[in-house]
Design a protein around this motif. Structure first.
Motif, mmCIF file in Angstrom:
data_model
loop_
_atom_site.group_PDB
_atom_site.id
_atom_site.type_symbol
_atom_site.label_atom_id
_atom_site.label_comp_id
_atom_site.label_asym_id
_atom_site.label_seq_id
_atom_site.Cartn_x
_atom_site.Cartn_y
_atom_site.Cartn_z
ATOM 1 N N GLY A 239 -4.730 -1.789 -1.434
ATOM 2 C CA GLY A 239 -5.245 -0.980 -0.334
ATOM 3 C C GLY A 239 -6.217 0.059 -0.861
ATOM 4 O O GLY A 239 -6.722 -0.024 -1.981
ATOM 5 N N PHE A 240 -6.491 1.059 -0.044
ATOM 6 C CA PHE A 240 -7.444 2.103 -0.405
ATOM 7 C C PHE A 240 -6.720 3.307 -1.015
ATOM 8 O O PHE A 240 -5.537 3.535 -0.747
ATOM 9 C CB PHE A 240 -8.236 2.558 0.821
ATOM 10 C CG PHE A 240 -9.116 1.479 1.387
ATOM 11 C CD1 PHE A 240 -10.345 1.199 0.808
ATOM 12 C CD2 PHE A 240 -8.716 0.734 2.487
ATOM 13 C CE1 PHE A 240 -11.160 0.199 1.315
ATOM 14 C CE2 PHE A 240 -9.515 -0.265 3.001
ATOM 15 C CZ PHE A 240 -10.743 -0.538 2.412
ATOM 16 N N VAL A 241 -7.454 4.050 -1.840
ATOM 17 C CA VAL A 241 -6.911 5.318 -2.331
ATOM 18 C C VAL A 241 -6.637 6.196 -1.116
ATOM 19 O O VAL A 241 -7.561 6.480 -0.337
ATOM 20 C CB VAL A 241 -7.907 6.016 -3.279
ATOM 21 C CG1 VAL A 241 -7.344 7.354 -3.740
ATOM 22 C CG2 VAL A 241 -8.223 5.126 -4.474
ATOM 23 N N SER B 43 0.836 -1.205 0.000
ATOM 24 C CA SER B 43 0.000 0.000 0.000
ATOM 25 C C SER B 43 0.869 1.252 0.000
ATOM 26 O O SER B 43 2.086 1.190 0.222
ATOM 27 C CB SER B 43 -0.921 0.000 1.217
ATOM 28 O OG SER B 43 -0.151 -0.045 2.412
ATOM 29 N N PHE B 44 0.236 2.384 -0.269
ATOM 30 C CA PHE B 44 0.936 3.660 -0.179
ATOM 31 C C PHE B 44 1.283 3.932 1.291
ATOM 32 O O PHE B 44 0.384 3.932 2.136
ATOM 33 C CB PHE B 44 0.056 4.805 -0.688
ATOM 34 C CG PHE B 44 0.002 4.919 -2.184
ATOM 35 C CD1 PHE B 44 1.095 5.362 -2.901
ATOM 36 C CD2 PHE B 44 -1.160 4.592 -2.870
ATOM 37 C CE1 PHE B 44 1.040 5.482 -4.282
ATOM 38 C CE2 PHE B 44 -1.223 4.707 -4.242
ATOM 39 C CZ PHE B 44 -0.115 5.150 -4.955
ATOM 40 N N LEU C 289 -5.798 -0.947 -6.368
ATOM 41 C CA LEU C 289 -6.370 -0.047 -5.371
ATOM 42 C C LEU C 289 -7.891 -0.178 -5.314
ATOM 43 O O LEU C 289 -8.544 -0.517 -6.299
ATOM 44 C CB LEU C 289 -5.993 1.395 -5.683
ATOM 45 C CG LEU C 289 -4.566 1.821 -5.326
ATOM 46 C CD1 LEU C 289 -4.301 3.234 -5.809
ATOM 47 C CD2 LEU C 289 -4.321 1.726 -3.832
ATOM 48 N N GLN C 290 -8.437 0.159 -4.147
ATOM 49 C CA GLN C 290 -9.876 0.136 -3.943
ATOM 50 C C GLN C 290 -10.379 1.524 -3.590
ATOM 51 O O GLN C 290 -9.665 2.330 -3.003
ATOM 52 C CB GLN C 290 -10.229 -0.827 -2.804
ATOM 53 C CG GLN C 290 -9.853 -2.274 -3.087
ATOM 54 C CD GLN C 290 -10.390 -3.209 -2.037
ATOM 55 O OE1 GLN C 290 -11.529 -3.069 -1.599
ATOM 56 N NE2 GLN C 290 -9.579 -4.160 -1.622
ATOM 57 N N GLY D 289 -13.843 -2.118 -4.861
ATOM 58 C CA GLY D 289 -14.262 -1.666 -3.535
ATOM 59 C C GLY D 289 -15.510 -0.816 -3.552
ATOM 60 O O GLY D 289 -16.425 -1.014 -4.363
ATOM 61 N N SER D 290 -15.542 0.175 -2.676
ATOM 62 C CA SER D 290 -16.743 0.982 -2.446
ATOM 63 C C SER D 290 -16.994 1.970 -3.574
ATOM 64 O O SER D 290 -16.094 2.323 -4.338
ATOM 65 C CB SER D 290 -16.614 1.741 -1.120
ATOM 66 O OG SER D 290 -16.430 0.858 -0.044
#
Length: 655
Positions: free
Chosen positions: A169-171, A146-147, A191-192, A215-216
């Motif tokens: 991972g997430f943005v 992840s970042f 990414l999600q 993801g969302s």
């Protein structure tokens, strides 16, 4: 005093000599700590032989070619003095696999380009040490993880390219705080979403390209008032909801891509952005009448697969408007002929058979032969060959040659990007011409063989052509003619065949990489046939064993509804700009579809209608009632019989 003068002269000469010797010695110009850090990095990358790493600011360029670049740029005081390394470019080295921590000791770096290498592993948190960094390009590597949160310290970042990696991972929320960003490109990763709502704070953006998020869901309000934005691509970002009725202030917008989301509302809500040159909003849920104002020669428009968009098209005959409306309810009867309209209606209904298509004539022009109509020939004049193709043999006047005529209801062949040609094979096949320029969006209908090619896509920074030819790249090769042309797209190519007889077919796709012919460029794309993934991250060069080499894919499929769909599309992977911007996305040289005659195969029955199911239910109910009646009769008879026996026994006299 007489003796002092010669002594003074001697001392002066000695001093001058020492100074000249000192001047002859090379002076260290690069900051010692910078030189040590770069030396440690290059040792781990096995690049010592290519770099004057002891004093890099004296020799700033070590390798600069089409394929590779290794160089630095230094900031040196004008009056002399120690130089600091401010720019580092190392690109195109596939042996570079890790990020040395010493790299982040170069704390004066303003620009760091490590794109198109083979870096893997995660981004170290020490990257936060580069607080002066303005440009960071790590695209086209194999980075994962992840970042790190420490990247939030890079408040001076203006350009961040991280596409074509395996970052997950997430943005990160903190990206919305990097308000100096002007160019942000993150796609082709793992990414999600969601996209942070306060992305709208990035008021200096000029280019924003996000895509391929899982993801969302995200919402349209992530788009802000961006007065300098020219390129906005949010392809496959899981955007959902309606486009706001109050438009965003995007006065310089030239490229808008919202493809493959879940946006809804009236298509008229896109009118404020009609001054763009490209507007891609296909594969969403827009509705209502297509505004005539959006259909114009200067705007490449894609509204395909918005099933509830309707209205009618009335484009003047002398006007060419690049638009793709396949998969909508738009009425095109005013601009296409009846044969084309029939085929479009087949695609719209997602089912059609050959009897619903107009019987057409196929011309054979070979050494002066006469046109022959073969659809509807008498039974004894057509046959299936050993490959399962319906054919009739036409003798060519003045020659013993024979031509195989292929019924489009069973088979077809296309020379993608090329002229009609005969391809010498065990059974000679005519490959249809496919040279129509589809611009930034459009489709072409071949009413003779009942196939359609649909294209969507254009690079934001280069008007790359959709038809490519090997002669454009001066590539020396002995490959067959069929592979020397191709149709390409930076986003999506679909080929449809309509009116096929249901059954099994063999699909063959022909490929050769004739655009990226040297260097370290990589073309990756996905292939779906009949809605099923056939190839993921397909690499023509890797599959064929080199540039300019031919390779084929063969796939057996089943057609149930008389329509075959072949979809080739880009998912954000591969290089973007080798040998030029826009050299990415799907590319195909030819396609053949052949009927497979398998005596063991019996096409599945069409799904039963609702009325059929209701009839079956009624029959079941009646049978159940009948069974109950019979059971009741048996039980009643048994009771009567037992009562009679009991009465008979009771009336007998006692012994």
């Amino acid at each position: 005093m007489a003796h002092s003068a010669p002594a003074f002269v001697a001392v002066s000469l000695l001093v001058l000599a020492l100074l000249s010797i000192g001047a002859a010695q090379p002076q260290q110009r690069t900051n010692v700590s910078d030189a040590a850090a770069l030396r440690a990095v290059f040792q781990q990358w096995s690049l010592e032989s290519e770099a004057a790493v002891n004093d890099p600011c004296q020799n700033p360029v070590w390798n600069e070619s089409f394929a590779r670049n290794a160089s630095v740029h230094c900031d040196c005081p004008s009056g002399g003095g120690v130089c600091r390394i401010t720019h580092l470019n190392v690109t195109g080295y596939k042996n570079i696999r890790k990020i040395p921590l010493e790299l982040f000791n170069l704390t004066e770096l303003i620009s760091l380009d490590l794109s198109n290498n083979n870096l893997n592993g995660s981004i170290p948190p020490e990257a936060g040490n580069l607080s002066k960094l303005e440009t960071w390009h790590f695209n086209n590597n194999n980075l994962s993880g992840s970042f790190p949160h420490e990247l939030s310290l890079l408040r001076n970042l203006k350009s961040l390219w991280m596409f074509d990696n395996y970052i997950e991972g997430f943005v990160p929320e903190y990206i919305q705080n990097l308000t100096n960003l002007t160019d942000l490109r993150i796609y082709g990763t793992k990414l999600q979403g969601p996209i942070p709502r306060n992305f709208s704070n990035l008021i200096n953006l000029e280019v924003l390209m996000l895509g391929d998020l899982e993801g969302s869901h995200s919402y349209f309000d992530v788009i802000g008032e961006w007065p300098n934005l020219t390129t906005l691509s949010l392809r496959k970002c899981r955007l959902t909801g309606q486009v706001p009725s109050t438009p965003r202030n995007l006065p310089k917008l030239k490229y808008l891509d919202l493809t493959s989301n879940n946006l809804s509302g009236s298509i008229r809500l896109l009118l404020p952005y009609m001054k763009s040159n490209f507007m891609y909003v296909g594969e969403n849920n827009f509705s209502e009448r297509l505004p005539p104002e959006l259909v114009q020669p200067s705007l490449s428009l894609d509204v395909s697969y918005n099933h509830f968009v309707n209205g009618s098209l009335n484009i003047p005959a002398d006007q060419k408007s690049p638009i793709n409306y396949i998969g909508t309810s738009v009425d095109a009867s005013g601009i296409v002929n009846s044969q084309s309209l029939t085929i479009l209606n087949c695609l719209r209904m997602k089912e059609c058979n050959n009897s619903s298509l107009t019987t057409m004539k196929h011309d054979i022009s070979l050494h002066g032969s006469v046109p022959i109509e073969f659809l509807g020939q008498p039974h004894d004049e057509v046959e299936f060959d050993e490959k399962g193709n319906l054919r009739m043999k036409a003798a060519v006047q003045g020659s013993n040659m024979q031509r195989t005529i292929v019924d489009p209801a069973t088979s077809f062949a296309i020379n993608c990007g090329g002229k009609q040609m005969d391809y010498p094979d065990l059974m000679p096949t005519v490959f249809s011409e496919d040279t129509t320029d589809l611009g930034g969006a459009g489709f072409h209908i071949n009413t003779t063989s009942h196939w359609v090619v649909s294209h969507v896509g254009s690079d934001p920074f280069n008007n790359s052509t959709g038809i490519v030819n090997i002669s454009d790249n001066i590539l020396e090769t002995n490959m067959p003619e069929l592979y020397k042309t191709a149709r390409a797209s930076t986003n999506s190519l679909r080929y449809y065949v309509v009116g096929l007889a249901n059954g099994k077919y063999t699909i063959q796709l022909f490929f050769a990489e004739i655009v990226i012919t040297k260097g370290l460029g990589r073309r990756l794309f996905d292939i779906d046939i009949q809605g099923q993934i056939t190839k993921k991250d397909f690499d023509i060069t890797n599959e064929a064993g080199g540039f300019g080499k031919a390779t084929n894919i063969t796939q057996d499929v089943t057609v149930y509804n008389s329509i075959l769909e072949i979809h080739l599309y880009w998912s954000g992977r591969g290089t973007c700009c080798i040998p030029y911007e826009g050299a990415y996305g799907p590319l195909v040289s030819a396609i053949t579809v052949t009927r497979s005659l398998d005596p063991k195969f019996s096409p599945p029955q069409a799904p039963r209608s609702n009325s059929g199911r209701q009839d079956e239910k009624r029959r079941g109910v009646i049978a159940g009632i009948a069974a109950l009646c019979i059971a009741a009769a048996v039980i009643s008879s048994s009771i009567v019989y037992l009562w009679w026996k009991w009465v008979s026994i009771a009336k007998r006299p006692m012994a």
